[in-house]
Design a protein around this motif. Structure first.
Motif, PDB file in Angstrom:
ATOM      1  N   GLY A  20       0.803  -1.207   0.000  1.00  0.00           N
ATOM      2  CA  GLY A  20       0.000   0.000   0.000  1.00  0.00           C
ATOM      3  C   GLY A  20       0.836   1.258   0.000  1.00  0.00           C
ATOM      4  N   TYR A  21       2.129   1.109   0.337  1.00  0.00           N
ATOM      5  CA  TYR A  21       3.015   2.265   0.497  1.00  0.00           C
ATOM      6  C   TYR A  21       4.204   2.282  -0.454  1.00  0.00           C
ATOM      7  CZ  TYR A  21       0.570   2.632   5.015  1.00  0.00           C
ATOM      8  OH  TYR A  21      -0.372   2.751   6.006  1.00  0.00           O
ATOM      9  N   ARG A  22       4.565   1.128  -1.003  1.00  0.00           N
ATOM     10  CA  ARG A  22       5.712   1.031  -1.897  1.00  0.00           C
ATOM     11  C   ARG A  22       5.362   0.065  -3.031  1.00  0.00           C
ATOM     12  NH1 ARG A  22       6.783   4.426   1.282  1.00  0.00           N
ATOM     13  NH2 ARG A  22       8.729   4.811   2.417  1.00  0.00           N
ATOM     14  N   PRO A  23       5.979   0.201  -4.193  1.00  0.00           N
ATOM     15  CA  PRO A  23       5.738  -0.786  -5.254  1.00  0.00           C
ATOM     16  C   PRO A  23       5.996  -2.206  -4.756  1.00  0.00           C
ATOM     17  CG  PRO A  23       6.898   1.103  -6.145  1.00  0.00           C
ATOM     18  CD  PRO A  23       6.862   1.283  -4.650  1.00  0.00           C
ATOM     19  N   GLU A  24       5.071  -3.093  -5.061  1.00  0.00           N
ATOM     20  CA  GLU A  24       5.094  -4.437  -4.499  1.00  0.00           C
ATOM     21  C   GLU A  24       6.316  -5.232  -4.937  1.00  0.00           C
ATOM     22  OE1 GLU A  24       1.329  -5.519  -6.167  1.00  0.00           O
ATOM     23  OE2 GLU A  24       2.247  -6.676  -7.784  1.00  0.00           O
ATOM     24  N   HIS A  25       6.654  -6.214  -4.103  1.00  0.00           N
ATOM     25  CA  HIS A  25       7.762  -7.123  -4.383  1.00  0.00           C
ATOM     26  C   HIS A  25       9.068  -6.389  -4.643  1.00  0.00           C
ATOM     27  CE1 HIS A  25       5.282 -10.571  -4.090  1.00  0.00           C
ATOM     28  NE2 HIS A  25       4.618 -10.383  -5.207  1.00  0.00           N
ATOM     29  N   THR A  26       9.353  -5.403  -3.804  1.00  0.00           N
ATOM     30  CA  THR A  26      10.656  -4.740  -3.792  1.00  0.00           C
ATOM     31  C   THR A  26      11.215  -4.852  -2.383  1.00  0.00           C
ATOM     32  OG1 THR A  26       9.675  -2.577  -3.245  1.00  0.00           O
ATOM     33  CG2 THR A  26       9.988  -3.099  -5.590  1.00  0.00           C
ATOM     34  N   LEU A  27      12.533  -4.796  -2.269  1.00  0.00           N
ATOM     35  CA  LEU A  27      13.132  -4.844  -0.934  1.00  0.00           C
ATOM     36  C   LEU A  27      12.631  -3.687  -0.079  1.00  0.00           C
ATOM     37  CD1 LEU A  27      16.833  -5.914  -1.619  1.00  0.00           C
ATOM     38  CD2 LEU A  27      14.915  -7.343  -0.869  1.00  0.00           C
ATOM     39  N   ALA A  28      12.349  -2.541  -0.710  1.00  0.00           N
ATOM     40  CA  ALA A  28      11.822  -1.398   0.034  1.00  0.00           C
ATOM     41  C   ALA A  28      10.449  -1.713   0.624  1.00  0.00           C
ATOM     42  CB  ALA A  28      11.743  -0.175  -0.873  1.00  0.00           C
ATOM     43  N   ALA A  29       9.602  -2.409  -0.128  1.00  0.00           N
ATOM     44  CA  ALA A  29       8.274  -2.774   0.368  1.00  0.00           C
ATOM     45  C   ALA A  29       8.372  -3.775   1.504  1.00  0.00           C
ATOM     46  CB  ALA A  29       7.430  -3.349  -0.772  1.00  0.00           C
ATOM     47  N   TYR A  30       9.284  -4.727   1.389  1.00  0.00           N
ATOM     48  CA  TYR A  30       9.465  -5.711   2.459  1.00  0.00           C
ATOM     49  C   TYR A  30      10.058  -5.062   3.714  1.00  0.00           C
ATOM     50  CZ  TYR A  30       8.964  -9.092  -1.388  1.00  0.00           C
ATOM     51  OH  TYR A  30       8.512  -9.813  -2.466  1.00  0.00           O
ATOM     52  N   PRO A 110      -1.357   2.224 -10.465  1.00  0.00           N
ATOM     53  CA  PRO A 110      -1.105   3.644 -10.216  1.00  0.00           C
ATOM     54  C   PRO A 110      -2.371   4.474 -10.097  1.00  0.00           C
ATOM     55  CG  PRO A 110      -0.614   3.082 -12.497  1.00  0.00           C
ATOM     56  CD  PRO A 110      -0.825   1.795 -11.772  1.00  0.00           C
ATOM     57  N   GLN A 111      -3.452   4.051 -10.749  1.00  0.00           N
ATOM     58  CA  GLN A 111      -4.684   4.817 -10.678  1.00  0.00           C
ATOM     59  C   GLN A 111      -5.312   4.737  -9.286  1.00  0.00           C
ATOM     60  OE1 GLN A 111      -4.133   2.013 -12.201  1.00  0.00           O
ATOM     61  NE2 GLN A 111      -5.868   0.593 -12.028  1.00  0.00           N
ATOM     62  N   ILE A 112      -4.982   3.683  -8.539  1.00  0.00           N
ATOM     63  CA  ILE A 112      -5.518   3.508  -7.187  1.00  0.00           C
ATOM     64  C   ILE A 112      -4.520   3.994  -6.136  1.00  0.00           C
ATOM     65  CG2 ILE A 112      -6.328   1.788  -5.513  1.00  0.00           C
ATOM     66  CD1 ILE A 112      -7.191   0.075  -7.919  1.00  0.00           C
ATOM     67  N   ARG A 113      -3.228   3.826  -6.424  1.00  0.00           N
ATOM     68  CA  ARG A 113      -2.183   4.224  -5.474  1.00  0.00           C
ATOM     69  C   ARG A 113      -1.197   5.182  -6.146  1.00  0.00           C
ATOM     70  NH1 ARG A 113      -1.668  -1.913  -2.960  1.00  0.00           N
ATOM     71  NH2 ARG A 113      -3.575  -1.740  -1.708  1.00  0.00           N
ATOM     72  N   PRO A 114      -1.664   6.385  -6.493  1.00  0.00           N
ATOM     73  CA  PRO A 114      -0.796   7.323  -7.218  1.00  0.00           C
ATOM     74  C   PRO A 114       0.442   7.742  -6.433  1.00  0.00           C
ATOM     75  CG  PRO A 114      -2.830   8.411  -6.477  1.00  0.00           C
ATOM     76  CD  PRO A 114      -3.027   6.948  -6.262  1.00  0.00           C
TER      77      PRO A 114
END
Length: 348
Positions: A20-30, A110-114
């Motif tokens: 919900g806060y970072r692009p999915e499946h990235t180390l940043a999201a984890y 992106p349209q839902i989580r700009p």
């Protein structure tokens, strides 16, 4: 509130990270998910051309990376049949890891989580080993074991290419000292035969996923007439308990919705699964009104409370901080509260 099967608090599974806060499946999201209090992070696993397990929602990557903007890879666009559906795009199995590492992740919706588009182009596609390295590092830093909850995506398809997901997955887990039924790991799949095979090769916990409709793709290939609805019956759950320790179910299988999105009466699925000695993990909890039932618009916390009241054992969430806060609030307001978080005897 009904207690979970184990009597512990429900686990929080960060769905593709804190997506919900970072692009999915990235180390940043984890990493953010861990900071927000999740118990497990969930990587969906697909294979590269050279057999390396990486985290992507699908093997078709035009929705989650900048591959379509890369002129050097324009000739790789193609159309394939994946689990009976025609898909056009760029596929991980046509790229080596070195090539995929030149791509950058982007927000899938992106349209839902700009706001998440602010991070487009910043992050690489991570390998499973890189995810495990992050989990180990953060577990030491915060003083508790963070689990991993990998899903094998399209296992029959990848098997047909000679790129089986299960053998390298078990090899990586073993090399990283994940062993035993209490290790901080769940292996999940929408298919059945690969889980049955895994159950003969590992004692790590396995999770049978259920979709809201249709059937496992290996059933299609094998001519098995059963559907996910058949698996969700009392007899189906007993069969699942022979090879798996948990089920991962679509929310609507537990609490259906009518044609305008209002909640209907709950089913007996949690009780039936617990009777079969199966944990119940429910997907996917999101904060946006688009995903919430009409009953809980602008109030995702109430959706969590409702599902926790049925005694579910875990939630997949794009917003692990919201799930965590609901659990903490309940613990404060209840005389009994949830018992302390599970600790793991095996693992790293």
């Amino acid at each position: 509130m009904v207690k979970t099967f184990t009597g512990k608090h429900p686990i929080i599974i960060a769905h593709r990270g804190a997506s919900g806060y970072r692009p999915e499946h990235t180390l940043a999201a984890y990493e953010l998910a861990i900071a927000l209090g999740t118990d497990y992070i969930e990587p969906d696993l697909v294979s590269t051309k050279d057999g390396v397990l990486i985290a992507r929602h699908e093997n078709e990557i035009s929705q989650t990376t900048d591959v379509a903007d890369r002129a050097e890879f324009s000739h790789r666009q193609t159309t394939k049949i994946i689990d009976g559906e025609s898909k056009t795009g760029w596929f991980t199995e046509d790229f080596t890891l070195v090539e995929l590492k030149t791509l950058r992740a982007k927000e899938r919706i992106p349209q839902i989580r700009p706001k998440n588009t602010n991070y487009d182009g910043l992050f690489e596609i991570p390998t499973l080993q890189e995810i495990i390295d992050l989990v180990k590092l953060k577990s030491v830093e915060i003083g508790r074991n963070i689990g991993i909850y990998p899903e094998t995506k399209h296992p029959t398809y990848f098997q047909s290419l000679g790129l089986s997901l299960e053998e390298p997955l078990l090899a990586i887990l073993q090399a990283n000292h994940y062993q035993g039924a209490n290790a901080p790991v769940f292996i999940q799949s929408f298919e059945v035969s690969n889980l049955q095979d895994l159950s003969t090769k590992t004692d790590l916990p396995l999770v049978q996923l259920f979709n809201i409709s249709g059937k496992p793709y290996d059933f299609v290939v094998n001519g098995d007439n059963r559907t996910y609805a058949d698996l969700a019956t009392v007899s189906g759950l007993r069969e699942i308990a022979k090879y798996a320790q948990a089920i991962g179910i679509h929310k609507n299988l537990l609490v259906p919705r009518d044609n305008i999105g209002k909640l209907l009466s709950p089913t007996s699925l949690v009780k039936d699964a617990h009777t079969a000695s199966l944990l119940v993990h429910v997907w996917t909890f999101r904060n946006e009104d688009l995903f919430l039932p009409l009953d809980f618009q602008e109030n995702p916390q109430e959706e969590y409370k409702l599902f926790f009241s049925f005694g579910i054992d875990g939630v997949f969430s794009d917003y692990p901080d919201t799930a965590k806060q609901v659990i903490l609030d309940f613990a404060k307001s209840s005389k009994e509260g949830f018992p302390p978080q599970q600790t793991f005897q095996d693992g790293f």
